[in-house]
Structures are given as C-alpha cells and as structure tokens.
Design a protein around this motif. Sequence first.
Motif, short mmCIF file in Angstrom:
data_model
loop_
_atom_site.label_atom_id
_atom_site.label_comp_id
_atom_site.label_asym_id
_atom_site.label_seq_id
_atom_site.Cartn_x
_atom_site.Cartn_y
_atom_site.Cartn_z
N GLU A 1 -2.56 6.60 -7.35
CA GLU A 1 -3.54 7.71 -7.38
C GLU A 1 -3.43 8.53 -8.70
OE1 GLU A 1 -2.70 10.36 -3.89
OE2 GLU A 1 -3.12 8.82 -2.57
N LEU A 2 -4.70 8.47 -9.43
CA LEU A 2 -4.85 9.04 -10.62
C LEU A 2 -5.60 10.46 -10.91
CD1 LEU A 2 -5.73 5.46 -12.32
CD2 LEU A 2 -3.37 6.19 -11.56
N TRP A 3 -5.26 11.11 -11.70
CA TRP A 3 -6.04 12.27 -12.01
C TRP A 3 -6.16 12.43 -13.51
CZ3 TRP A 3 -2.37 11.83 -8.34
CH2 TRP A 3 -2.85 12.13 -6.96
N GLN A 4 -7.23 12.84 -13.87
CA GLN A 4 -7.49 13.67 -15.29
C GLN A 4 -7.66 14.97 -15.29
OE1 GLN A 4 -10.53 11.68 -17.54
NE2 GLN A 4 -10.76 13.40 -18.67
N SER B 1 0.60 9.37 -9.46
CA SER B 1 1.68 8.85 -8.36
C SER B 1 1.46 7.60 -7.82
CB SER B 1 1.56 10.00 -7.05
OG SER B 1 0.10 9.91 -6.64
N MET B 2 2.44 6.69 -7.62
CA MET B 2 2.27 5.44 -7.19
C MET B 2 3.57 5.10 -6.37
SD MET B 2 3.03 4.00 -11.08
CE MET B 2 2.24 2.29 -10.81
N ARG B 3 2.93 3.68 -5.61
CA ARG B 3 3.90 3.10 -4.88
C ARG B 3 3.88 1.71 -5.14
NH1 ARG B 3 3.03 4.97 0.44
NH2 ARG B 3 1.05 3.84 0.39
N ILE B 4 4.94 1.18 -5.68
CA ILE B 4 5.10 -0.18 -6.23
C ILE B 4 5.87 -1.09 -5.05
CG2 ILE B 4 5.98 -1.76 -7.90
CD1 ILE B 4 5.77 0.89 -9.51
N ASP B 5 5.30 -2.14 -4.75
CA ASP B 5 6.01 -3.16 -3.83
C ASP B 5 6.54 -4.35 -4.66
OD1 ASP B 5 5.58 -1.94 -1.30
OD2 ASP B 5 3.90 -2.98 -0.92
N THR B 6 7.77 -4.76 -4.64
CA THR B 6 8.24 -5.76 -5.50
C THR B 6 8.50 -6.90 -4.80
OG1 THR B 6 10.80 -5.42 -4.87
CG2 THR B 6 9.72 -3.89 -6.74
N ARG B 7 8.54 -8.15 -5.51
CA ARG B 7 8.57 -9.35 -4.85
C ARG B 7 10.03 -9.52 -4.06
NH1 ARG B 7 4.20 -11.94 -5.32
NH2 ARG B 7 2.98 -11.80 -7.41
N ALA B 8 11.06 -8.35 -4.34
CA ALA B 8 12.45 -8.52 -3.69
C ALA B 8 12.28 -7.58 -2.32
CB ALA B 8 13.33 -8.02 -4.65
N PHE C 1 3.49 17.06 -6.07
CA PHE C 1 4.25 15.71 -6.42
C PHE C 1 5.50 15.95 -6.05
CE2 PHE C 1 1.98 13.60 -10.16
CZ PHE C 1 0.70 13.69 -9.45
N ILE C 2 6.20 17.13 -6.07
CA ILE C 2 7.55 17.12 -5.52
C ILE C 2 7.64 16.89 -4.02
CG2 ILE C 2 9.54 18.76 -5.24
CD1 ILE C 2 8.51 20.09 -8.05
N LYS C 3 6.82 17.38 -3.21
CA LYS C 3 6.85 17.16 -1.97
C LYS C 3 6.57 15.78 -1.61
CE LYS C 3 4.46 18.87 2.51
NZ LYS C 3 6.07 19.09 3.04
N ASN D 1 8.67 10.67 0.17
CA ASN D 1 8.43 9.02 0.09
C ASN D 1 6.85 8.76 0.35
OD1 ASN D 1 10.94 8.81 -0.94
ND2 ASN D 1 11.55 7.59 1.17
N ALA D 2 5.85 9.60 -0.09
CA ALA D 2 4.53 9.43 0.09
C ALA D 2 3.86 9.44 -1.25
CB ALA D 2 4.24 10.20 1.54
N LEU D 3 2.25 9.05 -0.78
CA LEU D 3 1.51 9.67 -2.01
C LEU D 3 0.81 10.90 -1.63
CD1 LEU D 3 -0.40 6.10 -2.67
CD2 LEU D 3 1.45 7.03 -3.90
N PRO D 4 0.44 11.42 -2.61
CA PRO D 4 0.02 13.12 -2.53
C PRO D 4 -1.23 13.05 -1.11
CG PRO D 4 0.36 12.81 -4.73
CD PRO D 4 0.41 11.47 -4.16
N SER D 5 -2.03 12.11 -1.39
CA SER D 5 -3.23 12.10 -0.19
C SER D 5 -2.67 11.74 1.10
CB SER D 5 -4.22 10.77 -0.33
OG SER D 5 -3.84 9.78 -0.49
N GLU D 6 -1.52 11.14 1.33
CA GLU D 6 -0.95 10.55 2.50
C GLU D 6 -0.39 11.91 3.23
OE1 GLU D 6 0.07 6.07 1.63
OE2 GLU D 6 1.68 7.71 1.34
N ILE D 7 -0.06 13.07 2.39
CA ILE D 7 0.57 14.34 3.03
C ILE D 7 -0.57 15.34 3.07
CG2 ILE D 7 2.78 13.53 3.03
CD1 ILE D 7 3.04 15.21 0.61
N GLY D 8 -1.70 14.89 2.74
CA GLY D 8 -2.82 16.18 3.00
C GLY D 8 -3.21 16.87 1.61
N PHE D 9 -2.64 16.34 0.58
CA PHE D 9 -2.86 17.13 -0.95
C PHE D 9 -4.38 16.31 -1.45
CE2 PHE D 9 1.27 18.54 -0.56
CZ PHE D 9 1.39 19.59 -0.75
N GLU D 10 -5.13 17.28 -1.84
CA GLU D 10 -6.19 16.90 -2.85
C GLU D 10 -6.59 17.87 -3.96
OE1 GLU D 10 -8.15 14.34 -2.39
OE2 GLU D 10 -7.30 13.54 -0.49
N PHE D 11 -6.91 17.38 -4.97
CA PHE D 11 -7.27 18.23 -6.24
C PHE D 11 -8.49 18.07 -6.64
CE2 PHE D 11 -2.76 16.66 -6.18
CZ PHE D 11 -2.17 17.72 -6.44
#
Length: 387
Positions: free
Chosen positions: A218-221, A233-240, A370-372, A377-387
């Motif tokens: 999720e990107l903001w300018q 804010s980002m979630r990365i899945d690794t091949r491990a 972002f701190i919350k 362990n979530a992206l901001p939109s997943e816990i209801g934050f919008e800017f």
Amino acid sequence: MKKPLVLLAGIGGYGRNYLNEFLAAKDPPFVFSGAADPFAANSPKFAEIKERGIPVFNSPDEYYASGGRSDLLVIASPIHTHYSYIMTGFKNGSNVLCEKPVTGNLERLDDLIANEKKSGLFCAIGFQACYAPDTLALKKDIMDGLFGRPLGFKAIHLPGRGDSYYSRNNWAGRLAVEGETILDSPLNNACSHDLQLMLFLLGNETDRSVEVASVEAELWQARPDIENFDAVSMRIDTRAGIHIYFYTAHCVNTPPGSNVTGEFKFEKALIRWGENPEYNFKVYFNDGREKIYSEQGSTNVEKKFYDSLESLNTGKPPVCTLRTVRDHLRCVAKAQKFPIKKISAEKLKYEKNTKIDDPMYYVPGLAEAFIKSYSENALPSEIGFEF
C-alpha cells in the motif's frame, strides 16, 4: 606488497564520508589515486585534494581515458550514474564498491551481474548493515539453527524528511533521471537498509538473501512535488515460506533519527531489533535465556570499504554483492506496481518541524496507523485505516 589504487566517483553528498576517510587515514593500506566528480570544485576539501596532488576528473571514463587505473572503484555518485560507472569499472579491470541502491531497473541489475561474472571481478554493494560484525554473527547463528525455524520478520522505520532532504539534489523522489530508472523512495533509498537486512538475515548463505515470492503493498504520496511515494506498508512472502512486514514513511512528523524497530520470530526465540541504543539485537529464548549482539563496529563507510580491500587482497567474496541485493530490488519493483494513493491537500499539514529545523509535509495519524499495523501484523487497510 603493492598498495591497491582506489578511485572515488562522487565526493559530495554521501561521497563526503569516503573522501573524509581517505584524506584522514594515516599510513593507509591503499593509494587514493583519483577523484571523479563534475562538481568537485564545490567540495570544502577541494583545495586539500589539489594540494596533495590527487588528480580530479569529471567522470571515471575521463580518468581511465587519461591512462589512470584503479584496483577498486568506489561509487558514491547519484543513482542514475551507477550502472554506467560500474560498467566502466569492469571494462577497465577495476573491482567495484557501489553505494545503494544500484539501480531501479531489474534488467540493468541482471546485466551487471552477467558482466561481473564475465569480468572475473567483484562488485560489492554498500548496504553497510550487512557488513557489521553483529549482523554477521546473528546471521551465522540463524543459519546454524540456534533459534530454530524462522516464523516471521517485521520492521518499522518512520524518519521524517523535510524540504532540505528533497531539494538536496535533482533526483529525490523521482522515478527516472536521464533515462535511468531510479524509483527513489524510502523503500529504495533512505530506509532500504532495513528491508535488505531482513532479507539478508534470512538468506541461507553468507552472501545471499532469501528469495522473494510475492509482495502486497500500500503506497501513498503526501508530498505534492515528488513523482513517487513517500509512505509504504508491505507484506512480503518468501520462497522459504516466511512473511516479512515492513512499514516506512518520510511524511511523518518525526525526526530523521527515529530508529528502526523490528522483531524476528523463531521457533525457539524472539529477537528484538533496535530496542536499545547500546546494541542492535537482543534474543529472548523461549526457555528464559537471553543473548545480546553488541559488536556493532562501524556502520558508515569504513567497514564496507576495508572489507572490499580485503576481498581485493585475499580473493574472498564480499558479503553484499549484486546478487545479494537482487531480491531487495524485486521487492521494490513488485511494490511499485501497486497504485500510489495521493493524499488530498485537506489531509496534509505543511509546517516547520522543530526537531529537524525544516519545513515538511506530513499526514496526521499516519505514523500511529503504521505503528498499529505493525503491532497487528497487517496492512493499514486491513485494520480499517484510510488516508
């Protein structure tokens, strides 16, 4: 033993750190053979450089064309020059230490990797945390299985940046300069060290990073006079099979020295990163034992530079190479495919930040969101934050 010749490309900006080290070194194990910078005369050290008889050129190409040679080319010039300067170094038989980021273009990076292999030379990359003794000690213990299987990593870093930061050059916050993709953002520049360190610690070899499978971002300018995002804010899945969460922004009303905070969860332990200024990492084992990694060493230019000299002299590969940072660039490239949400003017504040003594754009509530998100362990939109 003959001392290696070192050419420095870029003596302003971050290059000042290398220049100061080169000029201050007493009986150095290298010869400062030349400086390459079209704006060298603007340096406060220019008179000293000339007094010492160190030749100055506009570019590495001019240096080599004049008959100069170097065993190590140190590149601390603007991002859009990195690709061509590394190629010039390889063509003229020079090993390279290049500052991060190498590029914003994955094809360019792969071309450099191919040319590095063909040349038989090395290109070390200046993610300084990868060279620190405590990082390497921690990575060894991870690879040795001391903490069991890694379960998840996360980090947050919110250093505010104001007008001075964005006006210090002609490429801050831009997507491309002079035809070269740079993707300048907190993710690919100022806070890139934080993500690279997590990828590096999860790599299964000393000079490797973990492979990235997928990215959600999720990107903001907020800042209106830049081309790219200044919050992500980002979630990365690794091949491990490990999730990595990362949160960073410049459009927050915090000082630039606001430290990174992170947690690395394992089967047998939890490692906290940045909880105490006296050390980087502290391990809390499930059985109550604790361990601190405190041998930080230099995190500026000295460690990566002298390690590169050691690689030059011994043939031992650098710990951070073009291949090591490839998955960091893959994260950047994958994140960049998501839409950038522009913060509306009514949600922005523009005022002088007294902590950094600089006017800045910031988004009230973004740091808290972002701190919350980090804590859950979530992206901001997943816990209801919008800017």
